[in-house]
Design a protein around this motif. Structure first.
Motif, short mmCIF file in Angstrom:
data_model
loop_
_atom_site.label_atom_id
_atom_site.label_comp_id
_atom_site.label_asym_id
_atom_site.label_seq_id
_atom_site.Cartn_x
_atom_site.Cartn_y
_atom_site.Cartn_z
N ASN A 9 -13.13 6.37 37.99
CA ASN A 9 -13.47 7.25 36.88
C ASN A 9 -14.89 6.99 36.37
O ASN A 9 -15.59 7.92 35.96
CB ASN A 9 -12.46 7.10 35.74
CG ASN A 9 -11.12 7.73 36.09
OD1 ASN A 9 -11.05 8.65 36.89
ND2 ASN A 9 -10.05 7.22 35.52
N PHE A 39 -13.58 11.77 46.34
CA PHE A 39 -12.51 12.77 46.45
C PHE A 39 -11.90 12.75 47.85
O PHE A 39 -10.68 12.84 48.00
CB PHE A 39 -13.06 14.17 46.15
CG PHE A 39 -13.48 14.40 44.72
CD1 PHE A 39 -13.16 13.50 43.71
CD2 PHE A 39 -14.23 15.53 44.38
CE1 PHE A 39 -13.57 13.72 42.39
CE2 PHE A 39 -14.62 15.75 43.08
CZ PHE A 39 -14.30 14.85 42.08
N CYS A 108 -8.33 26.63 43.07
CA CYS A 108 -8.85 25.30 42.70
C CYS A 108 -9.28 24.47 43.90
O CYS A 108 -10.10 23.55 43.75
CB CYS A 108 -7.82 24.54 41.88
SG CYS A 108 -6.30 24.13 42.76
N TYR A 111 -10.13 19.68 45.64
CA TYR A 111 -10.78 18.76 44.71
C TYR A 111 -10.80 19.28 43.27
O TYR A 111 -11.20 18.55 42.37
CB TYR A 111 -12.24 18.51 45.11
CG TYR A 111 -12.48 17.96 46.50
CD1 TYR A 111 -11.52 17.22 47.18
CD2 TYR A 111 -13.71 18.17 47.13
CE1 TYR A 111 -11.77 16.71 48.46
CE2 TYR A 111 -13.97 17.67 48.40
CZ TYR A 111 -13.00 16.95 49.06
OH TYR A 111 -13.26 16.45 50.31
N THR A 113 -12.99 21.17 42.17
CA THR A 113 -14.38 20.74 42.03
C THR A 113 -15.02 21.09 40.69
O THR A 113 -15.80 20.30 40.14
CB THR A 113 -15.23 21.35 43.17
OG1 THR A 113 -14.74 20.85 44.42
CG2 THR A 113 -16.70 21.02 43.03
N THR A 116 -12.61 18.86 37.73
CA THR A 116 -12.34 17.41 37.80
C THR A 116 -13.46 16.57 37.19
O THR A 116 -13.19 15.66 36.40
CB THR A 116 -12.07 16.99 39.26
OG1 THR A 116 -11.00 17.77 39.79
CG2 THR A 116 -11.71 15.52 39.33
N THR A 119 -13.40 16.01 33.35
CA THR A 119 -12.41 15.15 32.69
C THR A 119 -13.07 13.87 32.16
O THR A 119 -12.47 13.16 31.36
CB THR A 119 -11.27 14.77 33.64
OG1 THR A 119 -11.80 14.05 34.78
CG2 THR A 119 -10.53 16.00 34.13
N ALA A 142 -5.06 18.48 45.47
CA ALA A 142 -5.50 18.42 44.07
C ALA A 142 -4.51 17.64 43.23
O ALA A 142 -4.90 16.83 42.37
CB ALA A 142 -5.67 19.84 43.51
N LEU A 145 -4.99 13.98 43.98
CA LEU A 145 -6.24 13.51 43.37
C LEU A 145 -6.03 13.18 41.90
O LEU A 145 -6.42 12.10 41.42
CB LEU A 145 -7.33 14.57 43.53
CG LEU A 145 -8.70 14.23 42.93
CD1 LEU A 145 -9.34 13.04 43.65
CD2 LEU A 145 -9.63 15.44 43.01
N TYR A 146 -5.41 14.08 41.18
CA TYR A 146 -5.20 13.87 39.74
C TYR A 146 -4.23 12.72 39.47
O TYR A 146 -4.39 11.97 38.50
CB TYR A 146 -4.74 15.17 39.08
CG TYR A 146 -5.92 16.02 38.65
CD1 TYR A 146 -6.16 16.31 37.32
CD2 TYR A 146 -6.83 16.51 39.60
CE1 TYR A 146 -7.25 17.07 36.93
CE2 TYR A 146 -7.92 17.27 39.22
CZ TYR A 146 -8.15 17.54 37.89
OH TYR A 146 -9.24 18.27 37.50
N TYR A 154 -4.11 15.98 32.08
CA TYR A 154 -4.97 17.16 31.89
C TYR A 154 -4.32 18.43 32.42
O TYR A 154 -4.80 19.52 32.12
CB TYR A 154 -6.31 16.97 32.61
CG TYR A 154 -7.30 16.09 31.89
CD1 TYR A 154 -8.28 16.65 31.05
CD2 TYR A 154 -7.29 14.71 32.04
CE1 TYR A 154 -9.20 15.85 30.39
CE2 TYR A 154 -8.21 13.90 31.38
CZ TYR A 154 -9.16 14.48 30.56
OH TYR A 154 -10.06 13.69 29.90
#
Length: 325
Positions: A9, A39, A108, A111, A113, A116, A119, A142, A145-146, A154
């Protein structure tokens, strides 16, 4: 050595700040590379050789997962969209500082892109996302990834469906829609079909990104365009023939339009030029990225008088402008 969630992050935060607030090209390119490395490492989707297939829909082509990942690598495209969306979110927060902004991201990709990175700027109390993609592989990436970044809070929902048929909730909770599903001159991909479905469902004060897209007919000359690339700050001489179409928040599908291409002894190529205003003046202009590359229509040989050209947009599985003389 694998990075911790905090290190990931922090890496995204540093890259995001470069994309939003710096103008040094090398720093911006390094930020893009940094995001891609992270990513791709998390999702397993690398913007390398394209080995997967597009999805062909009645409204146009939905790009493959790897092609969607490649969009990140277009430097101006990514930074201009991020800067515009950053401005748009702040625009809403200024009006409603204590309310959560609900954003639908239609297309989306693996990624997400265009959201993200943000955030690291906004909290999950300030922004919430609905991630939508017709490609299940992209949506799964996606979601992974999150999850791995620890930012699932989110996301309101991950929705696998065709955005040209998606129905928003009746409570009018969506404050912004982002859909960047286009090629130059709005061909092949379903940007307009998506806008045709989603824009009429929005509340009057909701925002659609990009804010507007224009397609213009222009007479060009190869020698002039070549000089643009080899001569710093050179402004090529072009002859504007007329506006073919403008897509914006007051959405209407394109109607046939007649453009009168003026007679010219020097400029013998008719092109379609695309410009995209993301939000608040963040513009993608001619040659900035693949979305704004001129699209050659035809050559006009021995043109001694004005020529009337009719442009008509065809909504189909291969959408785009046709022209007749």
């Amino acid at each position: 050595m694998e990075l911790t969630t905090q290190q990931r992050n922090e890496s995204i935060s540093n890259a995001t700040n470069a994309l939003l607030f710096e103008d040094d090209y090398l720093h911006i390119k390094n930020a893009i590379d940094q995001l891609h490395l992270l990513f791709a490492g998390v999702t397993g989707v690398n913007a390398g050789n394209i080995t997967d297939q597009d999805i062909h829909l009645p409204s146009g082509k939905a790009v493959s997962t790897i092609k969607a990942a490649h969009c990140l690598m277009e430097i101006d495209r990514t930074r201009k969209f991020l800067r515009g969306i950053h401005q748009a979110i702040n625009h809403i927060l200024d009006k409603r500082p204590n309310q959560t902004i609900n954003i639908l991201y239609a297309g989306c990709g693996p990624y997400a892109t265009l959201l993200t990175p943000l955030t690291t700027i906004f909290t999950a109390q300030q922004v919430r996302f609905t991630m939508l993609d017709v490609n299940a592989a992209s949506l799964d990436a996606a979601r992974l990834l999150y999850k791995e970044l620890g930012i699932l809070d989110y996301v309101t929902d991950f929705v696998c469906t065709d955005a040209t048929h998606y129905q928003l909730s009746a409570n009018g909770s969506i404050d912004m829609i982002i859909s960047e599903t286009m090629l130059n001159a709005l061909r092949k991909e379903p940007q307009l079909a998506i806008m045709n479905n989603l824009v009429p469902q929005l509340n009057p004060d909701a925002i659609f990104i990009p804010e507007h897209i224009t397609v213009e007919a222009v007479l060009t000359r190869w020698e002039e365009e070549y000089k643009y690339f080899i001569t710093p700050d050179y402004q090529p001489k072009r002859i504007k023939a007329g506006l073919v179409y403008r897509a914006d928040r007051k959405f209407q599908l394109p109607k046939p339009v007649v453009i009168h291409a003026p007679a010219s002894e020097t400029h013998n190529r008719l092109d379609l030029f695309t410009e995209i205003n993301v939000f608040g003046g963040e513009m993608l202009k001619t040659y900035n990225c693949s979305l704004t590359m001129p699209l050659a229509v035809c050559k006009l040989e021995n043109q001694n008088e004005d020529i009337a050209v009719t442009f008509e947009y065809v909504m189909s599985d291969n959408p785009g402008f046709t022209c007749t003389f």
